[in-house]
Design a protein around this motif. Sequence first.
Motif, PDB file in Angstrom:
ATOM      1  N   HIS A   1      24.454   5.859 -21.839  1.00  0.00           N
ATOM      2  CA  HIS A   1      24.449   6.409 -20.472  1.00  0.00           C
ATOM      3  C   HIS A   1      25.636   5.924 -19.631  1.00  0.00           C
ATOM      4  O   HIS A   1      25.617   6.064 -18.405  1.00  0.00           O
ATOM      5  CB  HIS A   1      23.143   6.079 -19.749  1.00  0.00           C
ATOM      6  CG  HIS A   1      21.927   6.672 -20.412  1.00  0.00           C
ATOM      7  ND1 HIS A   1      21.625   8.010 -20.348  1.00  0.00           N
ATOM      8  CD2 HIS A   1      20.955   6.103 -21.163  1.00  0.00           C
ATOM      9  CE1 HIS A   1      20.515   8.244 -21.015  1.00  0.00           C
ATOM     10  NE2 HIS A   1      20.085   7.106 -21.536  1.00  0.00           N
ATOM     11  N   LEU A   2      26.669   5.371 -20.268  1.00  0.00           N
ATOM     12  CA  LEU A   2      27.893   4.994 -19.572  1.00  0.00           C
ATOM     13  C   LEU A   2      28.997   5.954 -20.012  1.00  0.00           C
ATOM     14  O   LEU A   2      29.251   6.104 -21.211  1.00  0.00           O
ATOM     15  CB  LEU A   2      28.289   3.551 -19.892  1.00  0.00           C
ATOM     16  CG  LEU A   2      29.624   3.060 -19.293  1.00  0.00           C
ATOM     17  CD1 LEU A   2      29.573   3.075 -17.765  1.00  0.00           C
ATOM     18  CD2 LEU A   2      29.958   1.661 -19.806  1.00  0.00           C
ATOM     19  N   TYR A   3      29.658   6.597 -19.036  1.00  0.00           N
ATOM     20  CA  TYR A   3      30.659   7.621 -19.324  1.00  0.00           C
ATOM     21  C   TYR A   3      31.996   7.238 -18.696  1.00  0.00           C
ATOM     22  O   TYR A   3      32.041   6.635 -17.612  1.00  0.00           O
ATOM     23  CB  TYR A   3      30.203   8.977 -18.769  1.00  0.00           C
ATOM     24  CG  TYR A   3      28.940   9.503 -19.408  1.00  0.00           C
ATOM     25  CD1 TYR A   3      28.977  10.477 -20.390  1.00  0.00           C
ATOM     26  CD2 TYR A   3      27.694   9.000 -19.025  1.00  0.00           C
ATOM     27  CE1 TYR A   3      27.813  10.954 -20.989  1.00  0.00           C
ATOM     28  CE2 TYR A   3      26.522   9.456 -19.623  1.00  0.00           C
ATOM     29  CZ  TYR A   3      26.589  10.437 -20.598  1.00  0.00           C
ATOM     30  OH  TYR A   3      25.434  10.893 -21.186  1.00  0.00           O
ATOM     31  N   PHE A   4      33.084   7.587 -19.367  1.00  0.00           N
ATOM     32  CA  PHE A   4      34.434   7.379 -18.843  1.00  0.00           C
ATOM     33  C   PHE A   4      35.082   8.749 -18.637  1.00  0.00           C
ATOM     34  O   PHE A   4      34.937   9.649 -19.472  1.00  0.00           O
ATOM     35  CB  PHE A   4      35.311   6.607 -19.831  1.00  0.00           C
ATOM     36  CG  PHE A   4      34.929   5.168 -20.048  1.00  0.00           C
ATOM     37  CD1 PHE A   4      33.966   4.535 -19.282  1.00  0.00           C
ATOM     38  CD2 PHE A   4      35.546   4.430 -21.058  1.00  0.00           C
ATOM     39  CE1 PHE A   4      33.619   3.212 -19.492  1.00  0.00           C
ATOM     40  CE2 PHE A   4      35.217   3.100 -21.277  1.00  0.00           C
ATOM     41  CZ  PHE A   4      34.248   2.491 -20.510  1.00  0.00           C
ATOM     42  N   ALA A   5      35.863   8.897 -17.548  1.00  0.00           N
ATOM     43  CA  ALA A   5      36.570  10.156 -17.317  1.00  0.00           C
ATOM     44  C   ALA A   5      37.855   9.903 -16.544  1.00  0.00           C
ATOM     45  O   ALA A   5      37.879   9.095 -15.616  1.00  0.00           O
ATOM     46  CB  ALA A   5      35.691  11.147 -16.550  1.00  0.00           C
ATOM     47  N   GLY A   6      38.920  10.588 -16.934  1.00  0.00           N
ATOM     48  CA  GLY A   6      40.185  10.505 -16.216  1.00  0.00           C
ATOM     49  C   GLY A   6      41.145   9.503 -16.809  1.00  0.00           C
ATOM     50  O   GLY A   6      41.175   9.274 -18.025  1.00  0.00           O
ATOM     51  N   GLN A   7      41.938   8.862 -15.947  1.00  0.00           N
ATOM     52  CA  GLN A   7      42.994   7.971 -16.419  1.00  0.00           C
ATOM     53  C   GLN A   7      42.469   6.738 -17.133  1.00  0.00           C
ATOM     54  O   GLN A   7      43.198   6.098 -17.888  1.00  0.00           O
ATOM     55  CB  GLN A   7      43.902   7.575 -15.244  1.00  0.00           C
ATOM     56  CG  GLN A   7      44.840   8.712 -14.841  1.00  0.00           C
ATOM     57  CD  GLN A   7      45.637   8.407 -13.591  1.00  0.00           C
ATOM     58  OE1 GLN A   7      45.075   8.299 -12.511  1.00  0.00           O
ATOM     59  NE2 GLN A   7      46.936   8.294 -13.726  1.00  0.00           N
ATOM     60  N   ILE A   8      41.209   6.407 -16.947  1.00  0.00           N
ATOM     61  CA  ILE A   8      40.616   5.298 -17.689  1.00  0.00           C
ATOM     62  C   ILE A   8      40.617   5.613 -19.187  1.00  0.00           C
ATOM     63  O   ILE A   8      40.592   4.709 -20.031  1.00  0.00           O
ATOM     64  CB  ILE A   8      39.177   5.016 -17.197  1.00  0.00           C
ATOM     65  CG1 ILE A   8      38.656   3.682 -17.753  1.00  0.00           C
ATOM     66  CG2 ILE A   8      38.234   6.153 -17.538  1.00  0.00           C
ATOM     67  CD1 ILE A   8      37.317   3.261 -17.178  1.00  0.00           C
TER      68      ILE A   8
ATOM     69  N   ALA B   1      38.834  17.892 -15.444  1.00  0.00           N
ATOM     70  CA  ALA B   1      38.098  18.477 -16.569  1.00  0.00           C
ATOM     71  C   ALA B   1      37.169  17.456 -17.214  1.00  0.00           C
ATOM     72  O   ALA B   1      36.009  17.750 -17.526  1.00  0.00           O
ATOM     73  CB  ALA B   1      39.084  19.026 -17.601  1.00  0.00           C
ATOM     74  N   GLN B   2      37.679  16.236 -17.405  1.00  0.00           N
ATOM     75  CA  GLN B   2      36.839  15.187 -17.996  1.00  0.00           C
ATOM     76  C   GLN B   2      35.685  14.815 -17.076  1.00  0.00           C
ATOM     77  O   GLN B   2      34.567  14.595 -17.528  1.00  0.00           O
ATOM     78  CB  GLN B   2      37.683  13.946 -18.280  1.00  0.00           C
ATOM     79  CG  GLN B   2      38.737  14.126 -19.352  1.00  0.00           C
ATOM     80  CD  GLN B   2      39.674  12.938 -19.395  1.00  0.00           C
ATOM     81  OE1 GLN B   2      39.300  11.849 -19.803  1.00  0.00           O
ATOM     82  NE2 GLN B   2      40.899  13.136 -18.933  1.00  0.00           N
ATOM     83  N   GLY B   3      35.973  14.736 -15.778  1.00  0.00           N
ATOM     84  CA  GLY B   3      34.912  14.413 -14.827  1.00  0.00           C
ATOM     85  C   GLY B   3      33.805  15.439 -14.867  1.00  0.00           C
ATOM     86  O   GLY B   3      32.611  15.098 -14.883  1.00  0.00           O
TER      87      GLY B   3
ATOM     88  N   LEU C   1      32.411   6.205 -14.935  1.00  0.00           N
ATOM     89  CA  LEU C   1      33.551   5.446 -14.418  1.00  0.00           C
ATOM     90  C   LEU C   1      34.788   6.330 -14.381  1.00  0.00           C
ATOM     91  O   LEU C   1      35.230   6.845 -15.414  1.00  0.00           O
ATOM     92  CB  LEU C   1      33.820   4.213 -15.288  1.00  0.00           C
ATOM     93  CG  LEU C   1      32.750   3.124 -15.308  1.00  0.00           C
ATOM     94  CD1 LEU C   1      33.212   1.934 -16.161  1.00  0.00           C
ATOM     95  CD2 LEU C   1      32.411   2.641 -13.898  1.00  0.00           C
ATOM     96  N   THR C   2      35.354   6.511 -13.184  1.00  0.00           N
ATOM     97  CA  THR C   2      36.574   7.303 -13.004  1.00  0.00           C
ATOM     98  C   THR C   2      37.520   6.489 -12.131  1.00  0.00           C
ATOM     99  O   THR C   2      37.825   6.870 -11.009  1.00  0.00           O
ATOM    100  CB  THR C   2      36.266   8.668 -12.356  1.00  0.00           C
ATOM    101  OG1 THR C   2      35.836   8.458 -11.008  1.00  0.00           O
ATOM    102  CG2 THR C   2      35.164   9.414 -13.107  1.00  0.00           C
ATOM    103  N   ASN C   3      38.003   5.377 -12.658  1.00  0.00           N
ATOM    104  CA  ASN C   3      38.716   4.385 -11.847  1.00  0.00           C
ATOM    105  C   ASN C   3      40.189   4.685 -11.640  1.00  0.00           C
ATOM    106  O   ASN C   3      40.873   3.946 -10.926  1.00  0.00           O
ATOM    107  CB  ASN C   3      38.572   2.998 -12.475  1.00  0.00           C
ATOM    108  CG  ASN C   3      37.122   2.589 -12.649  1.00  0.00           C
ATOM    109  OD1 ASN C   3      36.471   2.973 -13.610  1.00  0.00           O
ATOM    110  ND2 ASN C   3      36.601   1.819 -11.703  1.00  0.00           N
TER     111      ASN C   3
END
Length: 623
Positions: free
Chosen positions: A363-370, A381-383, A152-154
Motif C-alpha cells: 500500500h505504499l506507492y511512488f510517483a514522479g521524480q522519485i 501520468a504516474q500520479g 509519495l510524490t516528493n
Amino acid sequence: MFKDLYDVIVVGAGHAGCEAAAAAANMGAKTLLVTMNLQTIAQMSCNPAMGGIAKGQIVREIDAMGGYSGIVSDRTAIQFKMLNKSKGPAMWSPRVQSDRMRFAEEWRDMLENTPNLDFYQEMISGLLFDGNAIAGVKTSLGIEIKGRAVVLTNGTFLNGLIHIGEKQFGGGRAGESAAFGITEILKDRGFESGRMKTGTPPRVDARSIDFSKLQEEPGDAYPQKFSYSNLSQPLQEQKSCYMAYTSPLVHDLLRSGFDRSPMFNGRIKSIGPRYCPSIEDKINRFADKERHQLFIEPEGWKTREMYVNGFSTSLPEDVQFKALSSVVGFEKVKFLRPGYAIEYDYFPPTQLKHTLETKLVDHLYFAGQINGTTGYEEAAAQGLMAGINAVLKLREQEPLILKRDEAYIGVLIDDLITKGTEEPYRMFTSRAEYRTLLRQDNADERLTRKAFDIGLASESRLRRMEEKYAKAQDVVTFFKETSVTPAEVNPILVARESAEIVQSDKMFKVFSRPQIDLAAMRELEKVQAFLADKDLDDEILEQAEIIVKYSGYIEKERNQADKLQRLEDIKIPESFDYMQLKSMSIEARQKLTAIKPITLSQASRISGVSPSDISVLLVHMGR
C-alpha cells in the motif's frame, strides 16, 4: 486534528501529487493531500509549458482517463501548437505555453472543488508502518496521520541540494527548503536509493530584451485543445514565443567559468537529463556547433518574466549574465533570477510493481521524480495511475495496468519497472513500438471506457466518445463502399500530380494516396452530397481521414500487438523461484528475481534477459 483514518494520503502537491489526489478522491476514497506549501500546488518548477513530442500524447491520455492536466492546460494556455504536422498523424504532438501563475491557481481551484479531498500544509518527515504495510505518515511537528495507502510524490525535494557555481545550499526548488527524513526511513526498510540532477535556466525581464532582433514564433492559426471534454475551449487569443541563438563568443564566455562549474569540478556527481542538457554540457559535448537555439517563452499574460529555454545552467551567476548579455537581442538583459542545478534523491523504479506500489511495503506507492523521471507530463501520468491503483487495491479489485499497445502511459511505466533508469527518464515517440496505434487523436477511444469502468469518466462522456467514433466510421464506410469513375476523379488527381485511374474504383483506394487529402475528395459531388446532411465537425472528419490513410499500418501494428499479447497472457506466479532454472543465465535469474515480472512479456523486456532465457521459462511452464 486527524482522528479519521484516510483511505489515501498523497505526499507532495506537484503534478504527480495533484493527479494522484484527484484520481483517488474522484473514485470516492477519503483522500488527504499534504504539501510543504499550499501556495505552490502544481507549481511549474521549470518551463511554463505542457505537452510536446510524446508528452502531448500523455496529456491527452491523462484527460481520457479522467485526470485534470488537460483541462487545466487548456484553461490557462497562452499559445497552442501542434508539433510535427509535416509528418504523419502518429507523430503529431500538441503543446501549449501556459500562464504559470494561472496554471497553479486553476489546479488548486479544481482540487478544492473535488469532493472527498482534504489538504494540509507541513513537511512529512516520517512514515508509519504496520508490519510490512504502510499505516500513515508523520509530520515534522510529530503529528501522526493514519492512512490505509500512501503515495509519495516528493519531486526534487528529498535531500535537495541547489548549485550555482561554487555556491550550494539545501532546497527543493528556488526559495523552498528541502525535505528530510523519508530517504533514510526507506533505506532502513531495505530500499535502494540514488541521486539525480536537473537544472533550470535564468528568468529575465522582457522589458530588457530587444525582440526586434529575435525570430517570432507564433501559435497555430487554428488552435486546438488538450481535453476531449467540454470543460475547456480552444484559445481565441495567443502570445508569441521568440527564438534567439548563441554564438562562438557566448560559448567562450561560458567556457571561462568551467573551472567554477559544479558540473566540471566534481561537486555534482549525479547524472542529469540526457535530452535536456545544460548549456555548458551542450557546448562541451557538441564543440563543433557554432550556435544553439534559445526559445524565449513568456511566463503568462500579465507578467514580463521570460523563460530562456535552452540556457539551463549551474555556472556562476556572473558568468551566466556575461554570456547571455552577448546573445543578440539580450545586450541590455536584466536577470530576475539566475539558473541553477539541483541534486535530489530518487529510488530506482525496478523496486516497484506495475501498479507503482512498492514491492517491499504494501500500500505504499511512488510517483514522479522519485522514480527517476523528468517532466511534468511523465509525473502526472504516474500520479494518476498510482492514485487509481491505490484505491483499486483498497477495494480488493483488479489493478489497472495499461499495456504498451494501449497507451504511452503504459510504455512509460513498463520501461521504468522492467528496465529501470540511471538517468532522468523522458518519454519520446521512439520509445513506443506501437505509435501508429497510440496517436494523440485517439486517446479517448483507447482509454475512456477504462476510465468509465473505474468511475473516473461519466456515462455521458463515454456515450459522446462512442458517438464520435461511430460517425467517423460512417464516413470511412462511405468511402469504402462508394465508387468513383475516371471522369469524376482524374482532374483532381492530375491537379495533385497523382496517377490517373483507368477504370472505376472505390473512393477509399483513391483517398489512401499520399497526395490526396480530404479537401481534394470534397471536390467530388458524391462526397459533397454525402457530407451535406451530416452533422460532422472537423474533429470527426480528421479522425475519418486518419483511419483511411493509416488503415494498413494500423492493421499491421494491431496484428503484431496481438501476437505479443500471447506472452502477456502467460502469468508468472509472484513466488516463482528463478534460481532453480540452472539452464538460464545467472544474470537473467538475478534480474528476474529482483524485478519479479508478472507476465512472460514483461520478463522478455528486462535488460539482460535473452530470448533463450524466455524459452527456458516457456518450457518450464509447460508452453
